[in-house]
Design a protein around this motif. Structure first.
Motif, short mmCIF file in Angstrom:
data_model
loop_
_atom_site.label_atom_id
_atom_site.label_comp_id
_atom_site.label_asym_id
_atom_site.label_seq_id
_atom_site.Cartn_x
_atom_site.Cartn_y
_atom_site.Cartn_z
N ILE A 1 -52.54 1.30 -6.06
CA ILE A 1 -51.48 2.43 -5.96
C ILE A 1 -50.68 2.42 -4.74
O ILE A 1 -51.04 2.04 -3.58
N ASP A 2 -49.28 2.27 -4.91
CA ASP A 2 -48.20 2.08 -3.77
C ASP A 2 -48.08 3.21 -3.19
O ASP A 2 -47.85 3.27 -1.79
N TYR A 3 -47.79 4.30 -3.52
CA TYR A 3 -47.73 5.65 -3.17
C TYR A 3 -48.34 6.84 -3.72
O TYR A 3 -48.28 7.05 -4.75
N PHE A 4 -48.89 7.74 -2.96
CA PHE A 4 -49.29 8.92 -3.50
C PHE A 4 -48.32 10.36 -3.19
O PHE A 4 -48.16 10.42 -1.92
N LYS B 1 -40.19 0.88 -12.97
CA LYS B 1 -39.26 -0.24 -12.54
C LYS B 1 -38.18 0.04 -11.86
O LYS B 1 -38.03 1.20 -11.42
N PRO B 2 -37.70 -0.95 -11.23
CA PRO B 2 -36.36 -0.54 -10.38
C PRO B 2 -35.32 0.29 -11.20
O PRO B 2 -35.09 0.22 -12.33
N MET B 3 -35.06 1.55 -10.57
CA MET B 3 -34.43 2.60 -11.42
C MET B 3 -32.94 3.01 -10.49
O MET B 3 -32.62 2.72 -9.30
N ILE B 4 -32.27 3.91 -11.09
CA ILE B 4 -31.05 4.44 -10.57
C ILE B 4 -31.46 5.80 -9.72
O ILE B 4 -31.96 6.73 -10.23
N ILE B 5 -31.19 5.70 -8.41
CA ILE B 5 -31.44 7.04 -7.66
C ILE B 5 -30.14 7.32 -6.90
O ILE B 5 -30.29 6.48 -5.75
N GLU C 1 -35.05 3.60 -1.59
CA GLU C 1 -34.80 2.32 -1.45
C GLU C 1 -35.81 1.47 -2.15
O GLU C 1 -35.59 0.53 -2.84
N GLN C 2 -37.09 2.09 -1.98
CA GLN C 2 -38.04 1.23 -2.40
C GLN C 2 -38.16 1.33 -3.90
O GLN C 2 -38.40 0.11 -4.70
N LEU C 3 -38.18 2.47 -4.53
CA LEU C 3 -37.92 2.64 -6.00
C LEU C 3 -36.74 2.05 -6.68
O LEU C 3 -36.95 1.63 -7.89
N MET C 4 -35.52 1.71 -5.86
CA MET C 4 -34.53 1.08 -6.55
C MET C 4 -34.80 -0.13 -6.53
O MET C 4 -34.17 -1.05 -7.49
N ARG C 5 -35.41 -0.79 -5.71
CA ARG C 5 -35.44 -2.22 -5.39
C ARG C 5 -36.66 -3.15 -6.08
O ARG C 5 -36.32 -4.05 -6.58
N GLU C 6 -37.76 -2.39 -6.37
CA GLU C 6 -38.76 -3.30 -7.07
C GLU C 6 -39.95 -2.22 -7.77
O GLU C 6 -39.71 -1.04 -7.46
N PRO C 7 -40.50 -2.82 -8.50
CA PRO C 7 -41.52 -1.78 -9.51
C PRO C 7 -42.68 -0.98 -8.40
O PRO C 7 -42.91 -1.76 -7.30
#
Length: 352
Positions: free
Chosen positions: A262-265, A342-346, A314-320
């Motif tokens: 898990i990367d983030y909770f 996966k990298p998404m639009i935020i 930034e983390q969610l836009m950049r990488e899985p």
């Protein structure tokens, strides 16, 4: 058992819209300066965005939704499903989702549905929306999640008013055969429902003249039956016991290592005391647990997507990333979800 492993659905983007009015804890006239400082230090909510009386949750959600569709480059005609999750809909009838379909100029072929599930609302919306998409019969869903919850309660109720903020969020789901499974677990304990309740206003207890008679319950809690109440001790006891146990069971059953997998909770931002206790019980790495309640307060069902936008953009836009989410509240209900992104639009946080 209310568990799903939902295939073929990806989260493409998330957005957040808040009112432009910021209210700090010390701005509430029912707090002394000492009480405000204590509240900031213990509950952890130092400010919140509050909508004016002419702004509804649907307005904030509409702005968030249209911004997200624009940045995704999705034509409105391509939206097959519109879900509106909120306990502060525009009217009792019709469903606010149907009004938003018209206001947002979405196609008449769009499936629209309201989901009034409170603090677990985002996870309910993802579960319903993703299940609708998973077969491939429909391809795109827009989930609008938000509340203007402060106005549900008494403005004289110190136990409730300073806890909440107002916002609208949008999440875009799309059919994708290469997407990782969304894992979901839900629990319900209806006998705890009175701990978070609006006693009058439904058909069990319709509005009468008595609905507006204020009662002083002591300790700065002054409200009428038309107002939403919180039994703080019951909610606290529930939130620090059942949800953490459900998370542990979820990780054990699915073979999830909390340190490696898990990367983030993302934990529902009820208040600092609850989140801190959940983190301690689960023995989580605090660097993996984002907080935003100090700035936004309790945003109800929008709490989890607000964390994605305000703290992990930034983390969610950049990488899985792999997220494990836990929410709990109205019902009483609680749920756990693993979501691989996966990298998404935020878009950046929008202020209305």
């Amino acid at each position: 058992m209310a568990r799903w492993s939902i295939k073929n659905v990806a989260l493409r983007g998330v957005s957040l819209c808040v009112p432009d009015r910021v209210v700090k804890t010390e701005d509430f006239d029912f707090f002394t300066s000492e009480e405000a400082e204590t509240f900031n230090n213990t509950v952890g909510i130092k400010s919140r965005y509050l909508a004016t009386e002419d702004v509804c949750a649907s307005d904030l959600c509409q702005v968030a939704g249209e911004k997200l569709l624009n940045e995704l480059g999705w034509a409105k005609e391509s939206i097959d499903v519109l879900l509106f999750e909120s306990v502060t809909g525009d009217y009792k009838t019709p469903p606010t989702s149907t009004l938003l379909q018209d206001r947002m100029e979405l196609p008449e072929t769009c499936f629209a549905m309201d989901i009034p599930m409170g603090c677990c609302g985002c996870m309910y919306a993802i579960t319903v929306g993703a299940n609708l998409l998973s077969s491939g019969n429909v391809k795109r869903a827009l989930l609008l999640v938000g509340d203007t919850a402060v106005r549900m309660g008494s403005l004289k109720d110190k136990s409730r008013v300073p806890l909440f903020g107002d916002c609208g969020t949008a999440l875009a789901l799309e059919y994708d055969t290469e997407a990782d499974d969304i894992l979901v677990d839900f629990r319900t304990m209806g006998k705890g429902g009175p701990a978070l309740m609006t006693p009058h206003g439904g058909f069990r207890h319709p509005v009468t003249s008595e609905s507006f008679i204020y009662e002083d319950f002591g300790n700065g809690i002054i409200r009428a039956p038309i107002h939403t109440l919180i039994n703080g001790m019951d909610v606290f006891s529930f939130a620090i016991s059942r949800p953490p146990k459900a998370v542990l069971s979820f990780m054990e059953d699915y073979g999830i290592d909390k340190d490696k997998d898990i990367d983030y909770f993302l934990i529902h931002q009820a208040n600092k005391m609850i989140v801190d206790r959940v983190v301690k019980k689960l023995k989580l790495d605090i660097t993996k647990v984002p907080y935003n309640l100090e700035e936004y307060g309790n945003l109800g069902g929008a709490s989890l997507p607000s964390l994605m936008v305000s703290r992990l953009r930034e983390q969610l836009m950049r990488e899985p990333k792999t997220l494990l989410m836990s929410s709990f509240g109205l019902g009483l209900t609680w749920g756990t979800m693993r979501l691989k992104t996966k990298p998404m639009i935020i878009p950046e946080v929008i202020k209305l």
